[in-house]
Design a protein around this motif. Structure first.
Motif, short mmCIF file in Angstrom:
data_model
loop_
_atom_site.label_atom_id
_atom_site.label_comp_id
_atom_site.label_asym_id
_atom_site.label_seq_id
_atom_site.Cartn_x
_atom_site.Cartn_y
_atom_site.Cartn_z
N HIS A 1 -3.82 11.67 -7.61
CA HIS A 1 -3.86 10.24 -7.25
C HIS A 1 -5.30 9.70 -7.37
O HIS A 1 -5.67 8.77 -6.66
N ASP B 1 0.81 -1.22 0.00
CA ASP B 1 0.00 0.00 0.00
C ASP B 1 0.85 1.27 0.00
O ASP B 1 0.70 2.13 0.87
N PHE C 1 -3.37 3.46 1.67
CA PHE C 1 -3.90 4.13 0.49
C PHE C 1 -5.05 5.07 0.88
O PHE C 1 -5.91 4.70 1.70
N TRP D 1 2.22 4.53 -2.57
CA TRP D 1 1.86 5.24 -3.80
C TRP D 1 2.81 4.94 -4.95
O TRP D 1 2.37 4.75 -6.09
N GLU D 2 4.11 4.90 -4.70
CA GLU D 2 5.05 4.70 -5.80
C GLU D 2 4.83 3.35 -6.47
O GLU D 2 4.97 3.22 -7.69
N GLU E 1 0.42 15.25 -8.59
CA GLU E 1 0.19 15.76 -7.24
C GLU E 1 -0.76 16.93 -7.20
O GLU E 1 -1.03 17.47 -6.12
N LYS F 1 1.71 3.75 -8.65
CA LYS F 1 2.05 4.53 -9.84
C LYS F 1 2.82 3.68 -10.86
O LYS F 1 2.57 3.74 -12.07
N GLU G 1 -6.85 6.80 -3.94
CA GLU G 1 -5.91 5.79 -4.42
C GLU G 1 -6.55 4.40 -4.44
O GLU G 1 -6.26 3.60 -5.34
#
Length: 420
Positions: free
Chosen positions: A411, A237, A285, A239-240, A366, A243, A289
């Motif tokens: 996101h 969990d 998340f 973000w990168e 962002e 992505k 997300e």
């Protein structure tokens, strides 16, 4: 021929919440939750992840030189202190029978190869005069779990070993097998050996391969011998990682087909990390997300394997799992594809049944963006009766000169169902 599978599997796996240490009680309560709350939406697989054969597993960490539960024929068996119904050599049959009684399907995780413990003890291979040491490939070992070594499929007794363990799983009533340490590095001969053993067992069993990245150049072989295979290493969990999944999906979407599903990995949603990586928590998340993840997985037609302990699901988490449009796209959509990237805007499209289309506008940046998607560019030609709904907000949307224009949060995602 491998078992027929026309839809990506949907289910629960114990790894994200319990690591290597899940117990029978925890499996049963998640199965009961699924039967009560999710079965009607298509969720059906209940999968026990790694180390079910180790009595002293406590977390996601692996105990070095662990003593494993094993029968006289080199076959690992459930640890009775964690799975009491396995007592008396019953294996997972009582647990599988219970899962089946709920109208669900049962799965297990295994590691490629033969236990090093069997090699040290030079135990027998069922139905042969050969032993574990004779078929072991000592130069092919897992670099992150020390329990197993590879099987040299060129040796007499090697296929018989895989036949013996898969036949036992079939007799238990296993419907799904996740084989780990086999897709990266790519062990072609053992993949074939496992699938050959499944076919010899006489039971339809879904075959999942881990971990990723599975090699793109092996897409044809993967589709011939497996039902699903991981595109990535373990997905958590962060973000990168989410992505980055857009890159994996862009590379693999041409190879998605009925019966062959590149796998984005589990959905680390709800309450995870209870005895696993990162500590006990609700997913890190954000809600945006989480919607992004569910949308990408469904547009790509990834298997949907939920990672949290479902008993602790809140209303929002349950709403993600029961969104009928998301499930419809994942289970019955086709031709899911990345259409274009423009800065932080990524647009995907998919075709559906009965004149439906789906368009997803993702924002991986962002800051908020205004996304503009010309449907003609996507390959959709609306008529005067077109109906467009933004799925997550369940709101009617309008076209502006054949273009969907929306404000997408950072996101975040806007997902549109288009009915012609």
């Amino acid at each position: 021929m491998k078992a027929k599978l026309t839809k990506p599997p949907m289910g629960w796996n114990s790894w994200d919440c319990y690591g290597a240490s899940v117990t029978e009680e925890e499996v049963r309560r998640n199965a009961e939750y699924m039967a009560k709350n999710l079965k009607e939406f298509g969720w059906e697989y209940v999968v026990v992840d790694i180390q079910w054969f180790e009595p002293n597993a406590k977390s996601a960490d692996y105990n070095k030189n662990a003593s494993l539960i094993m029968d006289e024929y080199s076959r690992l068996m459930p640890a009775v202190n964690r799975f009491p119904s396995a007592e008396g050599g019953k294996g997972f049959k009582p647990l599988a029978d219970y899962v089946h009684s709920l109208g669900l399907k049962f799965g297990i995780h295994i590691l490629r190869g033969i236990p090093k413990q069997a090699v040290r003890q030079n135990t027998k291979i069922l139905g042969t005069t050969h032993t574990a040491a004779e078929i072991a490939d000592f130069g092919s070992v897992c670099d992150w779990n020390g329990d197993m070594c590879g099987v040299d499929m060129s040796r007499d007794g090697a296929q018989e070993y895989y036949n013996s363990i898969i036949k036992m799983y079939a007799e238990w009533g296993v419907d799904f097998i996740k084989v780990d340490d086999i897709a990266r590095p790519y062990h072609k001969a053992e993949i074939e050996g496992v699938q050959n053993a499944i076919q010899a067992s006489g039971r339809d069993i879904i075959l999942s391969l881990s971990p990723g990245e599975a090699p793109l150049k092996e897409a044809k072989h993967l589709n011939e011998y497996a039902h699903m295979w991981r595109m990535t290493d373990d997905f958590w969990d962060g973000w990168e990682q989410l992505k980055k999944m857009f890159d994996y999906c862009r590379n693999w979407f041409p190879y998605v087909c009925d019966g062959g599903y590149p796998d984005c990995d589990m959905l680390p949603l709800g309450r995870i990390g209870i005895r696993s990586h990162g500590g006990d928590r609700m997913t890190n998340f954000t809600r945006d997300e989480q919607r992004m993840m569910m949308t990408l997985w469904s547009m790509f037609r990834s298997p949907l394997m939920f990672g949290g302990d479902m008993v602790y699901n809140d209303e929002f988490t349950l709403s993600l799992m029961t969104n009928k449009t998301i499930i419809e796209i994942d289970q019955n959509g086709y031709a899911g594809r990345e259409v274009y990237r423009k800065g932080n805007e990524i647009v995907w499209a998919a075709n559906g049944k009965d004149g439906k289309y789906y368009v997803a506008q993702f924002n991986i940046g962002e800051e908020e963006i205004t996304a503009k998607t010309d449907l003609a560019f996507v390959g959709i030609m609306p008529n005067e009766n077109v109906k467009i709904t933004e799925v997550w907000e369940n709101k009617k949307a309008e076209l502006n000169d054949n273009t969907i224009i929306s404000t997408v949060p950072p996101h975040g995602v806007k997902l549109f169902e288009i009915v012609l």
